[in-house]
Design a protein around this motif. Structure first.
Motif, PDB file in Angstrom:
ATOM      1  N   GLN A  35       0.961  -1.157   0.063  1.00 28.49           N
ATOM      2  CA  GLN A  35      -0.017  -0.043  -0.049  1.00 28.49           C
ATOM      3  C   GLN A  35       0.939   1.335  -0.003  1.00 28.49           C
ATOM      4  OE1 GLN A  35      -2.451  -0.756   3.429  1.00 28.49           O
ATOM      5  NE2 GLN A  35      -4.145  -1.494   2.235  1.00 28.49           N
ATOM      6  N   ALA A  36       2.029   1.234   0.701  1.00 30.55           N
ATOM      7  CA  ALA A  36       2.958   2.344   0.645  1.00 30.55           C
ATOM      8  C   ALA A  36       3.687   2.445  -0.610  1.00 30.55           C
ATOM      9  CB  ALA A  36       4.010   2.301   1.826  1.00 30.55           C
ATOM     10  N   ALA A  37       4.104   1.309  -1.221  1.00 30.23           N
ATOM     11  CA  ALA A  37       4.567   1.272  -2.570  1.00 30.23           C
ATOM     12  C   ALA A  37       5.929   2.004  -2.511  1.00 30.23           C
ATOM     13  CB  ALA A  37       3.564   1.905  -3.451  1.00 30.23           C
ATOM     14  N   ILE A  38       6.505   1.799  -1.491  1.00 33.30           N
ATOM     15  CA  ILE A  38       8.024   2.437  -1.285  1.00 33.30           C
ATOM     16  C   ILE A  38       9.058   1.454  -1.221  1.00 33.30           C
ATOM     17  CG2 ILE A  38       9.446   3.987   0.137  1.00 33.30           C
ATOM     18  CD1 ILE A  38       6.979   5.571   1.130  1.00 33.30           C
ATOM     19  N   TYR A  39      10.138   1.461  -1.951  1.00 23.25           N
ATOM     20  CA  TYR A  39      10.872   0.192  -2.030  1.00 23.25           C
ATOM     21  C   TYR A  39      12.180   0.944  -2.085  1.00 23.25           C
ATOM     22  CZ  TYR A  39       6.879  -2.066  -3.887  1.00 23.25           C
ATOM     23  OH  TYR A  39       5.616  -2.761  -3.671  1.00 23.25           O
ATOM     24  N   ASP A  40      13.224  -0.094  -1.742  1.00 19.75           N
ATOM     25  CA  ASP A  40      14.879   0.178  -1.763  1.00 19.75           C
ATOM     26  C   ASP A  40      15.309   0.439  -3.070  1.00 19.75           C
ATOM     27  OD1 ASP A  40      17.537  -0.200  -1.780  1.00 19.75           O
ATOM     28  OD2 ASP A  40      17.692  -0.692   0.168  1.00 19.75           O
ATOM     29  N   GLN A  62       9.419   7.469  -8.356  1.00 22.72           N
ATOM     30  CA  GLN A  62       9.672   8.773  -7.989  1.00 22.72           C
ATOM     31  C   GLN A  62      10.536   8.472  -6.681  1.00 22.72           C
ATOM     32  OE1 GLN A  62       6.223  10.765  -8.124  1.00 22.72           O
ATOM     33  NE2 GLN A  62       5.273   9.864  -6.185  1.00 22.72           N
ATOM     34  N   PRO A  63      11.710   9.405  -6.569  1.00 24.99           N
ATOM     35  CA  PRO A  63      12.546   9.409  -5.379  1.00 24.99           C
ATOM     36  C   PRO A  63      11.599   9.837  -4.349  1.00 24.99           C
ATOM     37  CG  PRO A  63      13.137  11.074  -6.739  1.00 24.99           C
ATOM     38  CD  PRO A  63      12.185  10.331  -7.618  1.00 24.99           C
ATOM     39  N   VAL A  64      11.691   9.516  -3.001  1.00 25.89           N
ATOM     40  CA  VAL A  64      11.110   9.944  -1.633  1.00 25.89           C
ATOM     41  C   VAL A  64      12.235   9.629  -0.708  1.00 25.89           C
ATOM     42  CG1 VAL A  64       8.870   9.443  -2.584  1.00 25.89           C
ATOM     43  CG2 VAL A  64      10.017   7.830  -1.334  1.00 25.89           C
ATOM     44  N   PRO A  65      12.051  10.419   0.446  1.00 27.03           N
ATOM     45  CA  PRO A  65      13.012  10.325   1.418  1.00 27.03           C
ATOM     46  C   PRO A  65      13.307   8.826   1.722  1.00 27.03           C
ATOM     47  CG  PRO A  65      11.524  12.002   1.963  1.00 27.03           C
ATOM     48  CD  PRO A  65      10.925  11.344   0.752  1.00 27.03           C
ATOM     49  N   ALA A  66      12.271   7.886   1.795  1.00 26.64           N
ATOM     50  CA  ALA A  66      12.653   6.570   2.287  1.00 26.64           C
ATOM     51  C   ALA A  66      13.094   5.541   1.199  1.00 26.64           C
ATOM     52  CB  ALA A  66      11.446   6.104   2.851  1.00 26.64           C
ATOM     53  N   GLY A  67      13.301   6.131  -0.173  1.00 28.39           N
ATOM     54  CA  GLY A  67      13.667   5.275  -1.098  1.00 28.39           C
ATOM     55  C   GLY A  67      13.075   5.714  -2.524  1.00 28.39           C
TER      56      GLY A  67
END
Length: 289
Positions: free
Chosen positions: A162-167, A184-189
């Protein structure tokens, strides 16, 4: 005052391991093979330490109690193996691109409805790989009635999807053009772009429990999931998937999995790929959004 250190939990006994195996099998269909004591101790020892429980007998009493449902889910989550990556088993996505999706996209453009299911979706890399292929083939996908359902028994990996944030290192298997377009880049990856995220709905689901969805899917991915189940559980699951697959629908399974039910109507359509004949009959409309 010095705070005493919590002692490491006891080693699980054979009786403890048998009880854990029985719970895993009855609740999730997962078979805990013999010789997995070290794995159980490694993964569940962290849970026991966090809860301040010193032995597995007490822990089992908790997870089987009326108030232990949340910890039971945490136990199953800890013992569930989640191994995945973007575009795993590339031949499936080539089949998706060349044969499975084009007629479904045409149907959607004519006003039809298309539903795809990533069952055992782990942290969402499989579902988003499907979504990237779809978005490549159909730049107008946001105007079409096409949706991807991603389900997993583990609420932690569902939250990741759901967050869809990956390394960023996990994107090594994503072609550079798709990487640039869909992340797209975000602070967590790096995060999957909103237009792709809107294609995918994540839900917690135990494949061996009731399915709240009704109706049929055009495509089902269930890969490297049934290898953890015993043969009767595998057969029941293949039969249930067949019931919710529309005529002409596709099912993709893992590299070491086979659908070998003599009574199955599914036909081999490629490497670990099966298809229901167009004249197989229909079961109704899909109701989830």
């Amino acid at each position: 005052m010095e705070i005493p250190r919590l002692l490491a939990p006891d080693v699980p006994t054979e009786t403890d391991l048998q009880a854990i195996a029985q719970i895993l099998h009855s609740r999730a269909g997962i078979v805990l093979a013999p010789g997995k004591g070290a794995m159980v101790q490694s993964r569940l020892g962290k849970r026991l330490r966090r809860l301040g429980i010193g032995d597995y007998r007490s822990y089992l009493a908790l997870v089987t109690s009326a108030s232990g449902e949340d910890e039971l889910k945490a136990m199953i989550s800890a013992l569930t193996t989640n191994v995945t990556h973007f575009f795993r088993e590339k031949h499936h996505f080539e089949m998706l691109r060349s044969r499975a999706l084009p007629p479904l996209i045409a149907r959607a453009r004519a006003g039809g409805r298309v539903r795809i299911w990533s069952a055992g979706s782990s942290n969402g890399q499989e579902a988003f790989s499907i979504a990237m292929v779809l978005a490549e083939l159909a730049p107008d996908h946001e105007a079409l009635d096409i949706r991807i359902l991603a389900t997993d028994i583990d609420p932690q990996v569902i939250a990741c999807g759901q967050a869809a944030i990956y390394d960023p290192q996990l994107l090594d298997t994503v072609p550079p053009a798709l990487r640039a377009r869909f992340f797209q880049p975000v602070p967590a990856g790096v995060q999957v772009v909103d237009s792709l995220r809107r294609l995918v709905t994540f839900r917690e689901l135990n494949l061996h429990g009731p399915w709240p969805m009704r109706g049929q899917f055009s495509i089902i991915f269930c890969r490297n999931v049934v290898i953890y189940f015993d043969p009767p559980a595998q057969a029941r699951l293949w039969a249930r998937f067949e019931e919710v697959l529309e005529p002409g629908g596709w099912i993709f399974v893992g590299h070491s999995e086979r659908i070998a039910r003599a009574e199955s109507r599914l036909e081999t359509a490629g490497i670990t790929t099966y298809r229901l004949p167009q004249d197989a009959g229909a079961n109704g409309e899909t109701e989830w959004h």
